[in-house]
Structure formats: C-alpha cells, structure tokens
Design an enzyme around this catalytic site. Structure first.
Site, mmCIF file in Angstrom:
data_model
loop_
_atom_site.group_PDB
_atom_site.id
_atom_site.type_symbol
_atom_site.label_atom_id
_atom_site.label_comp_id
_atom_site.label_asym_id
_atom_site.label_seq_id
_atom_site.Cartn_x
_atom_site.Cartn_y
_atom_site.Cartn_z
ATOM 1 N N SER B 23 51.766 -34.604 -35.097
ATOM 2 C CA SER B 23 50.427 -34.354 -34.562
ATOM 3 C C SER B 23 49.374 -34.569 -35.634
ATOM 4 O O SER B 23 49.553 -34.208 -36.792
ATOM 5 C CB SER B 23 50.365 -32.913 -34.052
ATOM 6 N N LYS B 48 47.396 -34.775 -30.592
ATOM 7 C CA LYS B 48 46.560 -34.025 -31.525
ATOM 8 C C LYS B 48 46.388 -32.588 -31.033
ATOM 9 O O LYS B 48 46.347 -32.344 -29.837
ATOM 10 C CB LYS B 48 45.205 -34.728 -31.627
ATOM 11 N N GLY B 76 40.620 -30.305 -39.973
ATOM 12 C CA GLY B 76 40.244 -29.034 -39.358
ATOM 13 C C GLY B 76 40.337 -29.045 -37.846
ATOM 14 O O GLY B 76 39.598 -28.329 -37.156
ATOM 15 N N CYS B 138 48.196 -24.924 -39.596
ATOM 16 C CA CYS B 138 47.154 -25.816 -40.110
ATOM 17 C C CYS B 138 46.505 -25.179 -41.331
ATOM 18 O O CYS B 138 45.976 -24.068 -41.245
ATOM 19 C CB CYS B 138 46.083 -26.092 -39.061
ATOM 20 N N GLY B 249 57.710 -35.057 -42.736
ATOM 21 C CA GLY B 249 57.279 -35.063 -44.135
ATOM 22 C C GLY B 249 57.612 -36.369 -44.819
ATOM 23 O O GLY B 249 58.746 -36.600 -45.224
#
Lengths: 285, 309
Positions: B23, B48, B76, B138, B249
């Site tokens: 995402s 997203k 953000g 996040c 990752g």
C-alpha cells in the site's frame, strides 16, 4: 478536466548528448512510441544505467517531440548525481523512459497574444509551449532568463523567433503569421545585457513587455521564486497564467503521492498526475 | 512457463500467486495498467490507505532519495475518504477482482473511533474488497498509525474494535519492531494475517541548512536497502504466530521474493520497486515461479518457511 494519456515503459537509444551551455546538455533520444504520444508540457522519467545505489528515475520535461523521426529532444542541467550520469551517456547507449506523464499546457481560452516566461532549465517546456502556439497560429512573445550568459542555450533561444515561419521545419506554414514577435533575454548578473548594471530578472523583462502589449495568457516554467513573481504580475493584470511546477518525484505517474502541490481551495494535487502544468491561480505559492 | 502450483492462501484471501503490492506504492492499481494487465498478473493488490473522511497528508517535500538504494517518504496517508475512494475507483477495482486478482483495501485512522468508522464504511460500500488491511504502523502521522501499533495493547485494541465489523479477512500492517510479541497479540484478537514491515523511521538532515530534507523531522525509509531487515523480521514473526504473513521490504527481484517465502511469508508485496521499475511485478512473479520449479517442488507452499539454519 484534463486527462493524461496512459503512462507506459519505453526503451530508448541515445541519438546525441552534447554540452550546449554551462552545465547544460541537449539529448536526443530515439523512442518512437513516446515521440508519437507525448504532448507539450508533459514529461518523462528516465533511468540511467550503471548505478544501483540511486534507484529513482530522473523526471525531465522535453523541448520537442518528432513523431515522424521517432525522436524526443531534451535539454537538461547537471544538478546532481543522476543528471551527471545522464550527461555521460553516449550515442547508442540505451535505457528506459516512463511516459508520457502528467498533463501538459493548454491553449489560451480567450483570444489574444500569449507571453512565455522561462527561467533556467524551465526553457525546454516553454519552447514546447511555443511550438504548440505556433501550430495553433497563436501570437506570442518570449522572455528567457538565466543566471549568467554562459548558461543560456543560445541556438534554441534565438530559434524561437522562427517558430511558425517557413524557416522552421515541420510547421507547414507559407509565411510568418506572427511578424511582431518579441524576444527578451535577461540574466541575473547582466552578462547577456552587457553590464552588471543591466542585470534584470525574467519578471522585469515580463513587466516591460506587458507595458506595451496586451496578453490573454501567460505560460511560465523556471525556479519557484521566479514563477511566483510571474504569477503575481499576471494576476495583477488579470491575465490567466499556466505554470509548470517541479517537485521531488517518486514514481512520476500517480502511484506514491510524494509530489504534492498545495491547492488554494484546500488539499493537495499531485504534480506528476494533475500537473506538472497548473493554473497559477489554483496553487499555493 | 512454470508448472508449479503457485496459489497461496493469505488468511482467507485466495491468491493465484504469492505476489501482492505494498500500500502507498501502487496508487489504486489503474496507474499500472499501461505497464501490464494488473488483474491478470498479480495474486493480490493492496490499495492506498483510506480513512473515513478525507486527509490532506503532509506538506511538501514528502520525499528524499538516499544513497545506497533507499528512499524516505512522509506522505502522511493523503486520501479522499472511503466514499470518494469507492466512487472514484470501485468500478475499476471490481474489474481487477473479476480478472482474478484479489483486492485488499487498506483502512487507516487517527483513533479507535476513526478505524471503526472507516471499516464500517468499507464494509457497507466496498463489495469489491476481497479483504482489508488495517494499517497500525504509518510512521508519518501525528496520531494513530504507528502510535496505535507501537504496543501489544494498542495493536490489540484496534483489532478488537474492527474485528467484529466484517466477516471478510483482516490483515494487519505492522511496524518494524517487536513483531513477534505484537504479532501474537494480533493473532489472539482474530487477525487473519499479518503484513510486515512498514517503512523504518529515519531522518535525513541537510547539514547546510540544519533542517530536515523533508517537511517533517522523521520519515519512513524503504527500498532494497531495508530488505535484509525485513526478511529477519518476517522470520521472527513467522516463528511466533501461526497465521500467514505477507512479507514486505525492498523486494525487487524473484530472489528477494523467494527469501521472504523461505523466511516464512506466504505472500510477498512489492513496494518501492513499483516506483522506479513500474513493470517489475510480472517479472518478479515469473522469476519466483522459475525459482520454485528449480527447487523441484510441485507446490510453492512447500517452500514457505523452508529456510534451513
């Protein structure tokens, strides 16, 4: 609402890559599908082979796309590691470009002349806008600003006077439709004007032209501070202004939301997807 | 062409192959249609992050590139809210799902109440969602996000609140720390799967101006440079839980994806590589299939957790 064309991956081969002014290069790439689809004000995202430590591509605007020849002409300044490596690419070297990206310039929405204001390496998309206006037989004047004379890309700056005339290739016109076109060149140190005392900004050049002529539309691309001044001058005269903005970009096609542009109405647009060309009235300067 | 069975089950999300997208690096899928057929290629895609109401995200600049194959971002979670997200992308995402790619919608919030509201709206308005990914990690928002997922109690509290709201699979996106303990807490609260890692908080200071190179002091580091760290965390987490894991990752090649599977991941999400190599996903899927074939297995599931130490 402007819709950008679908962005895709294009292999390209370097046709030429030459120093044309201080720290400034002209590169022509062979990329037929990209050349056929990209429109003035859009951009592409190039990868430079040979250095895996910097992963992001280099977003670059272009000066001219030749659909018949299958080539795209770029002018870029060496500003960091990526563009330094780009400048070392040789004729015949290949890599890939992601594009066409973003939404480009639009034609003036009312009758009248256009005024084009370029600063530094904001020149190529302004020359692309000049080509678009010449094709549409819209009269225009041009201001080109640079830090010093050594950074001016002279053949291209002078050549803008011939856009839309029989001397300019590919325009198909019988005679110039715009005989009174003006070109004003300014430098921050006065070196192009002949003395330090003559140093002027692109916004000064713009103010001079606006004193004598009426305009329907301003097009600008250059450093943010310059474009802010240009937008302010246009606004004071009630002239519509399009500005091509620059941001650090992650993907260049709307996937990562890293290149935000704050909007006057609130919220953020994405430079790569909603721009890079914006109505100057809509963005927070 | 690989003859190995590539399908995997990510906590009830049946994927035709282990490939997912991270995402925040994948728009909402349609941005990649010029590079390959999304619906025909991926096992799943993750949209997203979306909140109940629109979020503006952080000011510019949100991005810096670091030497050593890494970037850092502080977007953000700019998003238009669930309603506008569904209106704008729902039809496209249903089409992706119809072509065989599972669609995972990511749920974000600043507070328990906001997570609940977003999940309620998704449950009501998004029939195209195969499942949900709850983002409690996040690093780039002042409230919620990583703050919610920083402790076992905080993570469990979010999971407890959203779990009863849907019968569809719930994946939880985890921060890169204490993954074994927090993973166990999430499993106990009914998470169907875990995805890790989110970006690693970092700093990039412009020494000339003494300011951050981004608008915020800290931002999330991602890219090939973090891959080894992510593989280690997937391995630690996989040993602690029995629910499936989506490894994320620095995955940029089939070998990177294979490492994730060997460390214990059932699925693998491509993140930062989508930005600079937007056509990479089909290549990675094909390389992964070739690797499985070379390993001599008939089913890719035989290789999950097959790391030998």
């Amino acid at each position: 609402m402007r819709m950008s064309t679908r962005t895709s991956l294009h292999e390209f081969v370097v046709v030429s890559n030459e120093l044309v002014a201080q720290e400034t290069y002209r590169m022509v790439i062979d990329a037929p599908q990209l050349a056929a689809r990209i429109v003035p004000g859009q951009f592409m995202n190039l990868s430079v082979p040979g250095d895996n430590s910097h992963v992001l591509r280099i977003p670059l605007s272009f000066k001219r796309a030749d659909a018949l020849a299958g080539t795209v002409e770029l002018i870029y300044a060496v500003v960091g590691e990526g563009t330094r490596r780009l400048s070392q690419m040789r004729v015949g070297d290949g890599s890939s470009a992601v594009g066409p990206s973003g939404a480009g310039w639009w034609l003036p929405r009312s009758e009248g002349r256009a005024l084009l204001v370029a600063g530094g390496v904001g020149l190529p998309p302004i020359l692309a806008a000049a080509g678009m206006l010449a094709d549409a037989r819209v009269g225009f004047d041009v201001v080109v600003g640079a830090r010093t004379q050594a950074r001016l890309v002279y053949p291209d700056v002078d050549d803008v006077m011939r856009y839309g005339t029989p001397a300019a290739a590919g325009t198909g016109s019988a005679e110039s439709y715009d005989p009174d076109r003006a070109l004003v060149v300014t430098t921050d140190d006065g070196s192009a004007e002949g003395s330090p005392a003559a140093a002027r900004s692109a916004a000064d050049g713009m103010a001079d032209l606006m004193g004598g002529r009426a305009y329907a539309q301003v097009y600008t691309c250059g450093p943010a501070a310059m474009m802010c001044g240009v937008a302010r001058l246009a606004r004071a005269r009630g002239i519509a202004c399009q500005a091509s903005l620059e941001r650090m970009m992650g993907c260049g096609f709307g996937a990562c939301s890293c290149c935000n542009v704050a909007l006057v109405r609130g919220g953020n647009a994405l430079c790569c997807q909603d721009g890079p060309v914006f109505d100057a009235e809509e963005v927070v300067w | 062409m690989s003859t190995v069975s590539m399908s995997v089950d990510l906590g009830g999300i049946e994927m035709r192959n282990p490939l997912n997208t991270a995402s925040g690096t994948y728009g909402n899928g349609w941005q990649f249609e010029g590079f390959y057929d999304v619906g025909a290629t991926l096992g799943a895609m993750t949209c997203k992050g979306v909140a109940a109401e629109p979020w503006d995200g952080n000011p510019a600049p949100r991005l810096a590139e670091l030497p050593g194959s890494a970037i850092m971002n502080s977007v953000g979670l700019q998003n238009p809210g669930v309603r506008a997200f569904v209106d704008g992308h729902g039809a496209y995402l249903q089409g992706v799902r119809d072509r065989g790619c599972q669609v995972i919608c990511q749920v974000v919030g600043h507070s328990i109440g906001e997570y609940v509201r977003a999940m309620e709206l998704f449950e009501e308005l998004a029939p195209f969602a195969s499942g949900f990914e709850v983002n409690i990690s996040c690093p780039n928002i002042a409230r919620g996000g990583a703050a919610m997922g920083a402790t076992c109690d905080g993570a469990a509290e979010v999971m407890r609140a959203v779990r009863p709201l849907t019968s569809r699979p719930v994946v939880v996106k985890m921060a890169p720390h204490d993954v074994a303990e927090i993973g166990r807490a999430l499993e106990a609260e009914g998470a169907d799967a875990l995805s890790l890692i989110n970006t690693i908080p970092g700093m990039a200071i412009d020494v000339r101006t003494r300011r951050s190179r981004l608008a915020r002091a800290t931002a999330g580091v991602s890219g090939p440079a973090v891959h080894a760290i992510a593989v280690r965390m997937v391995w630690e987490c996989a040993q602690a839980v029995s629910i499936p894991i989506c490894g994320i990752g620095g995955v940029a090649t089939g070998a990177d994806a294979a490492e994730m599977l060997l460390a214990g991941a059932t699925a693998v999400a491509v993140g930062t590589a989508n930005l600079y190599d937007p056509a990479c996903a089909p290549r990675i899927a094909s390389e992964l299939g070739q690797w499985a074939q070379d390993q001599g297995v008939s089913d890719i599931n035989e290789l999950i957790g097959a790391f030998e130490c």
